[in-house]
Design an enzyme around this catalytic site. Structure first.
Site, short mmCIF file in Angstrom:
data_model
loop_
_atom_site.label_atom_id
_atom_site.label_comp_id
_atom_site.label_asym_id
_atom_site.label_seq_id
_atom_site.Cartn_x
_atom_site.Cartn_y
_atom_site.Cartn_z
N GLY A 1 0.84 -1.19 0.00
CA GLY A 1 0.00 0.00 0.00
C GLY A 1 0.88 1.24 0.00
N HIS B 1 -4.57 1.27 7.54
CA HIS B 1 -3.24 1.90 7.60
C HIS B 1 -3.15 3.06 6.60
CE1 HIS B 1 1.35 1.46 7.93
NE2 HIS B 1 1.20 2.27 6.89
N GLU B 2 -3.62 2.82 5.37
CA GLU B 2 -3.49 3.84 4.32
C GLU B 2 -4.49 4.99 4.52
OE1 GLU B 2 -0.86 3.63 2.68
OE2 GLU B 2 -0.43 1.51 3.04
#
Ligand code: NI
Length: 172
Positions: free
Chosen positions: A48, A136-137
């Site tokens: 990512g 997370h992204e």
């Protein structure tokens, strides 16, 4: 193939809330940026990569959590987490924290809404690594890094390790 420079913690862009992508910003330039981000992510061996990690303070990211060895490239523009469920604990890394892996607790399942690279609305229901990656992204889009998601103790250990990596020239 054009590789972009990946910015490393603690560059300020990583700690800044990204601007939403406006309707007028979809088009050839955005598509080229997304293609370059996929190249950059793959070259660095990541799954990512969010816009702030290549110095763009905007809310979008690319990811490819390969399914059974098959590439599965996905773009999320203006991501919004609609709901979450369950939990998972596992090691996490980040291309903006080279060489640092730390256990982070995340939701096991997410429903995320976003726009694709053409601006069409999409909704995805994801679990496991894909859910971890989206969380997370999306955090990156909001100026949050995985350090912020660690327990206080793990965060201190991580900061000490970062200092060591910086001192030995393995972090720029
Ligand atoms: Ni990251």
């Amino acid at each position: 193939m054009a590789l972009m420079r990946i910015v490393h913690y603690p560059e300020p862009v990583l700690l800044t809330v990204g601007k939403p992508v406006g309707d007028g910003e979809f088009g050839a330039d955005l598509e080229r940026t997304v293609a370059d981000m996929f190249d950059t992510m793959r070259d660095a061996g990541g799954v990512g990569l969010a816009a702030p990690q290549v110095g763009l303070s905007q809310r979008f990211f690319v990811m490819d959590v390969a399914k059974e060895g098959q590439p599965d490239p996905q773009v999320f523009i203006n991501p919004e987490i609609m709901s979450v469920e369950g939990e998972q604990i596992g090691d996490e890394g980040c291309l903006s924290f080279p060489g640092l892996y730390q256990s982070v607790k995340r939701d096991m399942r997410v429903i995320v809404r976003a726009q694709d690279v053409k601006g069409e609305l999409i909704e995805r229901d994801l679990t496991d690594l894909a859910a971890r990656c989206v969380l997370h992204e999306t955090d990156h889009c909001d100026g949050i890094v995985f350090l912020d998601r660690m327990t206080a103790l793990k965060r201190e250990l991580a900061k000490r390790k970062i200092k060591h990596l910086q001192k030995t020239g393995k972090w720029e």
